[in-house]
Write a protein that holds these residues in place. Structure first.
Motif, PDB file in Angstrom:
ATOM      1  N   ARG A  27       5.969 -15.602   9.123  1.00  0.00           N
ATOM      2  CA  ARG A  27       5.201 -14.943   8.056  1.00  0.00           C
ATOM      3  C   ARG A  27       4.372 -15.965   7.289  1.00  0.00           C
ATOM      4  O   ARG A  27       4.824 -17.084   7.040  1.00  0.00           O
ATOM      5  N   GLY A  74       0.495 -13.435   3.253  1.00  0.00           N
ATOM      6  CA  GLY A  74       0.579 -12.159   3.956  1.00  0.00           C
ATOM      7  C   GLY A  74       0.103 -12.273   5.387  1.00  0.00           C
ATOM      8  O   GLY A  74      -0.718 -13.126   5.722  1.00  0.00           O
ATOM      9  N   GLY A  75       0.640 -11.417   6.208  1.00  0.00           N
ATOM     10  CA  GLY A  75       0.278 -11.456   7.625  1.00  0.00           C
ATOM     11  C   GLY A  75       1.194 -12.373   8.416  1.00  0.00           C
ATOM     12  O   GLY A  75       2.202 -12.884   7.909  1.00  0.00           O
ATOM     13  N   ASN A  83      -4.698  -6.617  13.834  1.00  0.00           N
ATOM     14  CA  ASN A  83      -5.081  -7.665  12.895  1.00  0.00           C
ATOM     15  C   ASN A  83      -3.837  -8.433  12.447  1.00  0.00           C
ATOM     16  O   ASN A  83      -2.938  -7.855  11.830  1.00  0.00           O
ATOM     17  N   GLU A 121      -3.535 -10.408  10.117  1.00  0.00           N
ATOM     18  CA  GLU A 121      -3.446 -10.462   8.654  1.00  0.00           C
ATOM     19  C   GLU A 121      -2.829  -9.196   8.072  1.00  0.00           C
ATOM     20  O   GLU A 121      -2.424  -9.180   6.908  1.00  0.00           O
ATOM     21  N   GLU A 122      -2.753  -8.133   8.884  1.00  0.00           N
ATOM     22  CA  GLU A 122      -2.276  -6.855   8.362  1.00  0.00           C
ATOM     23  C   GLU A 122      -0.910  -6.460   8.894  1.00  0.00           C
ATOM     24  O   GLU A 122      -0.424  -5.361   8.643  1.00  0.00           O
ATOM     25  N   VAL A 123      -0.273  -7.334   9.645  1.00  0.00           N
ATOM     26  CA  VAL A 123       1.046  -7.017  10.217  1.00  0.00           C
ATOM     27  C   VAL A 123       2.089  -7.047   9.096  1.00  0.00           C
ATOM     28  O   VAL A 123       2.147  -8.026   8.341  1.00  0.00           O
TER      29      VAL A 123
END
Length: 738
Positions: free
Chosen positions: A618, A622-623, A734, A736-738
């Motif tokens: 992580r 974020g992401g 993406n 960054e969006e996981v």
């Protein structure tokens, strides 16, 4: 024989001069060519024939003649001692211009620096020239070893004859034959003429791998210097006398028709000479466009931009990506498809099972995005056509152009240059056909250069595919695996045969599963769109691998098993067991921490198996970050571990892009992504650490350039599940969006 890019001695200058003469007869035999080149009787030349992969037949043309025999490969040793290899495969970054000479140098006992490599011209008589399917080494290494060893033994025999000593008292080293008792030596050039008079031995003894001095070693590539100092000639660099330049405005929808065009502004641009309508063949379809001819590429491109064109795009569907996805999923819900392979009775078990896994996976369309955009030079001369360019399959080009223009095969001369990347796109015939059409119209030589936007957005593309996987776990055992795929079949664009399942339905899936799983089924649901599709690095394995290895991970978790142990249980073949052992060892799989995400995948294509373990973590902001990739390849016999490592790293980077950065989408039937600003590539700061390991064994050679791409995406998404508990079943996503 092929022309030289950078002739560096008298003989190779003769090669270039002869091959550039427009009045040379097209059916000259190789024996006749060598005489014209001025080396017959003064050099030693030896060839190997039979299709790639077949056992070698060595021919000494001085004794055996060449009128009815064409060679897969040639070795020519001049009186200077220089060794020239005529290579019938392309060089597009994968390293064949080094690895093939490295094979030759080993058994011929010459220094790599003394080997000059030249491209052959296009010809089916070479037994297949396609640089694809990771086939260059695996398809020819046995023949090349035998050819080189045969030449060495003939040179030793020639020296022994001169000295009147037993051949067994002589040995070869660094381009010389040495008489061991006396220390006398002769270099190969001094022996060339005498060796050329000897018959080729039927059998020669090849070295054991343990005795190799070059093969298996990470030797610096001999083509690096010219590719970094600007002397390597790529297709886009090539020039011939009298050549003009062309750019083409093509319909952005393949099947659209040209209604009219206004070239009044185009013709005002300095350097523009002519404008006309053309049609190029794309599979079995004609793509229409308008060609602008100019004195230079810049003028042609500016003229192209100034055109005002009216297209008729009626009569076929203009699909959006969302509609393509929906249709594929609907088919997976309703259709069983055409069975490709089946074991047992999976449907019966699935119907009776109280609990089953039933999931879908989706992969997107992709463009090839080779760094060198498409380009080709063509000269249509009435009864003869000559072509120059970055071509992955020169023999395919020769056949296609011959058939399309009604010119005898031998009158179509196809010359290779270096390729600035290919990934399958430059094995296709459309851009070559277009150049010949334009040359015929202007009655002269022309270079056609595609813009980045043309190359990126007009396809053909890797097809986007949807998969449905169904499985059953009973008492911790995997008893059923059933897959259906819905996506465009590349073969359907090339033929009218629609009645068979996609021949690549199981590509990437490991064969031992068919022995260890009692009920298994793979089927293909035919799916068509007007969007043209084509091979892309590792072909269907690049999409299949994501679905099949993601599913195996889900099955492992459903069974409550460690994902790597689960695979080990069903992959019982000895080489695979050793590969899994290595993966476990190098990655520290058993010692991984609770807050670390580790994912695994193992796929096979082109006779090589690659297992990858990906570690993710992580990010504070974020992401998810991709920390490290361990890649273990079993490609059997291999040449250069440094080249293998480079190919695996390149495959991982390309796979990362296709998994998490880019895709081709369509709106109203046209590609949305036009250039790098919208087709986002991974940057250097996105790169994970990569650790590559090559298995050692005595198996036949497998491919290297493509097999490392398919396992990365599933290993990555499996790692993300391990870290976050979230399953990713659709690409791209993406990070960054996981």
């Amino acid at each position: 024989m092929g022309p030289m890019h950078r002739p560096n001695n008298e003989v190779t200058l003769k090669y270039s001069k002869i091959m550039s003469e427009s009045n040379i007869v097209s059916n000259v035999s190789r024996r006749g060519f060598l005489k014209l080149a001025g080396i017959g009787g003064t050099a030693f030349y030896l060839g190997v024939f039979n299709s790639a992969g077949a056992s070698a037949n060595i021919v000494n043309p001085e004794l055996d003649g060449l009128n009815s025999v064409e060679m897969n490969a040639w070795i020519i040793i001049e009186q200077s001692g220089k060794v020239t290899l005529i290579d019938h495969r392309a060089e597009m970054g994968q390293g064949s211009f080094h690895s093939v000479p490295q094979i030759i140098a080993e058994e011929l006992e010459v220094d790599l620096k003394d080997i000059n490599v030249v491209f052959a011209q296009g010809s089916k008589k070479y037994g297949g020239q396609i640089t694809g399917g990771s086939s260059t080494i695996r398809g020819s290494y046995k023949n090349l070893l035998k050819l080189s060893a045969t030449a060495r033994e003939m040179l030793i025999a020639a020296a022994a004859g001169i000295w009147s000593v037993p051949a067994g008292e002589c040995f070869a080293q660094s381009g010389h034959v040495i008489h061991k008792p006396s220390g006398k030596s002769l270099h190969y050039g001094e022996l060339a003429q005498k060796a050329s008079k000897l018959p080729a031995p039927l059998e020669v003894k090849l070295k054991k791998r343990s005795d190799y001095k070059l093969i298996g070693k990470g030797i610096r590539r001999i083509d690096t210097a010219r590719k970094t100092n600007g002397t390597a000639v790529f297709g886009i660099d090539k020039r011939i006398p009298g050549m003009v330049f062309a750019a083409v405005e093509r319909n952005p929808r393949l099947r659209g028709k040209l209604v009219s065009y206004d070239d009044s502004e185009t013709l005002k641009i300095a350097g523009v000479k002519k404008v006309f309508k053309i049609k190029m063949k794309v599979h079995n379809t004609l793509r229409e466009g308008v060609a602008v001819i100019a004195d230079n590429t810049w003028a042609a491109l500016q003229g192209k931009k100034a055109l005002k064109i009216v297209w008729d795009d009626s009569g076929f569907e203009h699909l959006d990506s969302a509609e393509i996805s929906k249709r594929q999923l609907d088919l997976l819900d309703k259709e069983q498809g055409l069975i490709f392979k089946k074991v047992g009775d999976p449907d019966k078990i699935i119907q009776a099972a109280a609990k089953k896994l039933d999931v879908t996976y989706q992969t997107p369309y992709q463009s090839h995005y080779a760094m060198e955009p498409l380009n080709c030079i063509a000269h249509h001369q009435g009864n003869k056509i000559e072509i120059w360019g970055p071509l992955q399959a020169p023999d395919w080009m020769q056949e296609f152009i011959s058939a399309s223009f009604g010119i005898p095969l031998d009158a179509v001369i196809v010359n290779m240059t270096f390729l600035g990347g290919g990934f399958g796109r430059k094995a296709f015939t459309d851009f070559v056909h277009e150049a010949v059409v334009i040359s015929r119209e202007i009655r002269g030589p022309v270079q056609v250069v595609w813009t980045r936007e043309d190359d990126a957005s007009q396809g053909p593309f890797r097809p986007g595919i949807s998969y449905r996987g169904e499985g059953v776990i009973e008492d911790g055992e995997m008893t059923v695996v059933k897959f259906r795929m819905a996506g465009q079949n590349i073969d359907h664009w090339m033929s009218e045969n629609r009645g068979k399942a996609n021949g690549s339905t199981t590509e990437g899936f490991l064969a031992p599963y068919f022995e260890s799983v009692k009920n298994i089924s793979f089927s293909d649901i035919p799916f068509e769109t007007p969007i043209p599709v084509l091979w892309w690095r590792s072909v269907y394995a690049s999409t299949n691998g994501f679905a099949y290895e993601s599913f195996m991970d889900e099955m492992a978790h459903a069974a409550g098993k460690d994902p790597l142990d689960f695979r080990r249980k069903y992959l019982k073949e000895e080489r695979l067991q050793k590969l899994i052992d290595k993966m476990e060892e190098v990655s520290g799989w058993k010692a991984r921490g609770k807050n670390e995400g580790f994912g695994v995948a193992i796929t096979e294509c082109f006779d090589s198996t690659v297992g990858q373990i990906v570690k993710v973590s992580r990010k504070a902001e974020g992401g998810v970050k991709v920390d490290k990739v361990w890649a273990v390849m079993d490609c059997g016999w291999y040449v250069n571990p440094d080249i293998i490592e480079a190919q695996i790293e390149g495959s991982i980077i390309m796979a990362l892009g296709a998994a998490a950065f880019h895709e081709m989408t369509f709106t109203d039937g046209m590609a949305d992504q036009q250039n790098f600003y919208s087709y986002n590539m991974p940057r250097i700061y996105d790169m994970p650490q990569m650790q590559v390991h090559v298995m050692e064994n005595d198996a036949d050679a497998g491919g290297v350039g493509e097999p490392a791409l398919p396992p990365f995406a599933p290993a990555l998404t499996n790692a993300i599940f391990d870290l976050t508990g979230k399953r990713i079943r659709k690409l791209p996503f993406n990070l960054e969006e996981v």
